[in-house]
Design an enzyme around this catalytic site. Structure first.
Site, PDB file in Angstrom:
ATOM      1  CG  ASP A 122      34.363  46.634  46.219  1.00 50.24           C
ATOM      2  OD1 ASP A 122      34.228  47.642  45.488  1.00 50.24           O
ATOM      3  OD2 ASP A 122      34.363  46.699  47.469  1.00 50.24           O
ATOM      4  CG  HIS A 154      32.408  50.660  54.900  1.00 50.11           C
ATOM      5  ND1 HIS A 154      31.148  50.788  54.370  1.00 50.11           N
ATOM      6  CD2 HIS A 154      33.086  49.815  54.062  1.00 50.11           C
ATOM      7  CE1 HIS A 154      31.053  50.043  53.266  1.00 50.11           C
ATOM      8  NE2 HIS A 154      32.219  49.459  53.047  1.00 50.11           N
ATOM      9  CG  HIS A 200      30.759  47.214  50.108  1.00 50.04           C
ATOM     10  ND1 HIS A 200      31.993  46.848  49.620  1.00 50.04           N
ATOM     11  CD2 HIS A 200      30.138  46.070  50.475  1.00 50.04           C
ATOM     12  CE1 HIS A 200      32.118  45.522  49.696  1.00 50.04           C
ATOM     13  NE2 HIS A 200      31.015  45.028  50.203  1.00 50.04           N
ATOM     14  CG  ASP A 240      33.820  50.206  47.585  1.00 52.02           C
ATOM     15  OD1 ASP A 240      35.025  49.894  47.586  1.00 52.02           O
ATOM     16  OD2 ASP A 240      32.929  49.529  48.141  1.00 52.02           O
TER      17      ASP A 240
HETATM   18  N1  Q9C Z   1      28.393  39.180  54.659  1.00 52.37           N
HETATM   19  C1  Q9C Z   1      35.187  47.945  51.460  1.00 52.37           C
HETATM   20  O1  Q9C Z   1      35.006  47.493  50.345  1.00 52.37           O
HETATM   21  N2  Q9C Z   1      31.997  42.371  55.005  1.00 52.37           N
HETATM   22  N3  Q9C Z   1      34.694  47.331  52.543  1.00 52.37           N
HETATM   23  C2  Q9C Z   1      30.739  42.117  54.434  1.00 52.37           C
HETATM   24  C3  Q9C Z   1      28.951  40.421  54.170  1.00 52.37           C
HETATM   25  C4  Q9C Z   1      32.454  43.727  55.011  1.00 52.37           C
HETATM   26  C5  Q9C Z   1      33.925  46.122  52.445  1.00 52.37           C
HETATM   27  C6  Q9C Z   1      30.211  40.776  54.878  1.00 52.37           C
HETATM   28  C7  Q9C Z   1      32.810  44.264  53.651  1.00 52.37           C
HETATM   29  C8  Q9C Z   1      33.480  45.610  53.764  1.00 52.37           C
HETATM   30  C9  Q9C Z   1      35.999  49.156  51.663  1.00 52.37           C
HETATM   31 ZN    ZN Z   2      33.637  47.947  48.945  1.00 51.25          ZN
END
Ligand code: Q9C
Ligand code: ZN
Length: 384
Positions: free
Chosen positions: A327, A201, A239, A237
């Site tokens: 995830d 990210h 995301h 991942d």
């Molecule tokens: N309401 C990685 O998996 N929060 N980052 C999301 C949604 C951030 C995930 C909140 C999630 C980041 C590397």
């Molecule tokens: Zn992620």
């Protein structure tokens, strides 16, 4: 592989495919590559005591040290790996990807915040005022703003807390990634970097989504700087890797291919749509595969097959870089896809079938009780 090993391996693959779900107890069923190089650093342990703001509430951060400890424990139980420490690579590979403004900020903000009283040192730093586009349109860029407030000029979200040990941990995660890449450049067919904090990210001048420096992008740039003309990053991942996409948006020498939850419902919301394909010379070298909620292995594998074909057609001349998140797991606490522990062996096998030297870099995965088994299962896809 010898014939006997092949036969056993085929049997393992069948049992993996047949297993509906599993947990840490089943780790011993998976045969992982012998003598696999696993790289880590203990510096991440001090990136701890983290709190994130979710839906208006402070909660313990899902991105915690136990994630990596759980993977290390499961790997140690599952085979005879070589656990290696990260070697320092200095700042240069980081500033090849990130703007000095971000590096300076992350390096000094904690000390400044303690000195000015912006934090009492017991709680993490999370910005409360953000330089969002419409504010930046007024010509402001945060220059001259004190560092603790300036965090809001470089931060994506309220889920990425900083503490005293964060900068050193982020630097070490980059060293883990680069050391892993060096091992593959040195002849290993596969190596696994237990990066923490994760990276995908983080953009050139922005941190967020639990990420500070973009470990995978830094490795890809390092490979390009070393003479590669075609570097591929596969991001599995849950995301979308908005940072990696942004960094290589106009580049034709680095292909970014990502499978992720549709941004219509999932973080980072603004990026990751299928029609984002790159710009200028980079047009066509960015591929997004957004997935519906509840996606299970058959639909996931069909999409991964398209992603792998995209990579094979690109024909990388450098090791494949994998942003490896768990995830996508069915019981992940912040996600909604439906992969099981056994399914990760199939993902691993599909990526292994690309038959490229491969740099695995840890990204997300927040089901602590399953992340180790998921990693072991994934590695088993690469064969014993
Ligand atoms: N309401 C990685 O998996 N929060 N980052 C999301 C949604 C951030 C995930 C909140 C999630 C980041 C590397
Ligand atoms: Zn992620």
């Amino acid at each position: 592989m010898a014939l006997a090993a092949r036969v056993i391996w085929a049997a393992v693959q069948r049992s993996v495919a047949a297993r509906p779900t599993s947990d840490e107890a089943s780790v011993h069923c998976f045969l992982v590559p012998a003598q696999l190089a696993v790289v880590s650093s203990s510096a991440h342990l001090a990136h701890d005591g983290l709190v994130e703001v979710m839906a208006g509430r402070p909660i313990p951060c899902y991105e915690k040290p136990e994630r990596i400890s759980a993977i290390e424990r499961a790997l140690a139980d599952a085979g005879d790996h070589r656990f290696l420490s990260a070697r320092e690579h200095g700042l240069r590979p980081i500033t090849d990807v990130h703007e000095p403004a971000l590096v300076d900020l992350l390096e000094h903000v904690w000390t400044d915040a303690v000195a000015s009283g912006a934090t009492d040192g017991a709680a993490p730093l999370i910005p409360d005022t953000f330089l969002v586009g419409p504010m930046a349109a007024g010509g402001y860029d945060g220059t001259g703003t004190a560092r603790p407030a300036r965090l809001g000029a470089h931060c994506l979200d309220t889920a990425t807390p900083m503490v005293a040990g964060t900068y050193a941990a982020a630097r070490a995660a980059v060293d883990v990634a680069l050391t892993t890449a060096d091992l593959v450049l040195g002849g290993e067919s596969l190596a696994y970097g237990l990066c923490r904090p994760p990276g995908h990210h983080a953009a050139r001048a922005m941190y967020g989504g639990y990420c500070f420096f973009n470990n995978a992008a830094i490795v890809a740039e390092h490979l390009a700087a070393g003479g590669a003309n075609r570097v591929a990053i596969l991001d599995v991942d849950y995301h979308h890797g908005n940072g990696t996409q942004q960094i290589f948006w106009e580049r034709s020498d680095v292909l970014y291919v990502s499978l992720h939850a549709d941004p219509a419902r999932a973080f980072p919301y603004f990026s990751g749509h299928a029609d984002e394909t790159g710009a200028g010379p980079g047009q066509g070298f960015n591929r997004n595969f957004p997935l519906p909620a509840g996606t299970r292995i058959d639909a996931y594998a069909a999409t991964l097959d398209q992603a792998c074909t995209t990579i094979a057609d690109f024909d990388p001349d450098a090791p494949l870089v994998v942003s490896l998140g768990f995830d996508t797991f069915e019981r992940d606490p912040i996600a909604d896809l439906g992969l099981t522990t056994g399914d990760y062996a199939r993902l691993g096998a599909m990526i292994a079938a690309l038959d490229r030297p491969t740099v695995l870099l840890q990204e997300g995965g927040y089901a602590i009780d399953a992340i180790g088994a998921n990693a072991v299962s994934f590695l088993s896809g690469f064969g014993p």
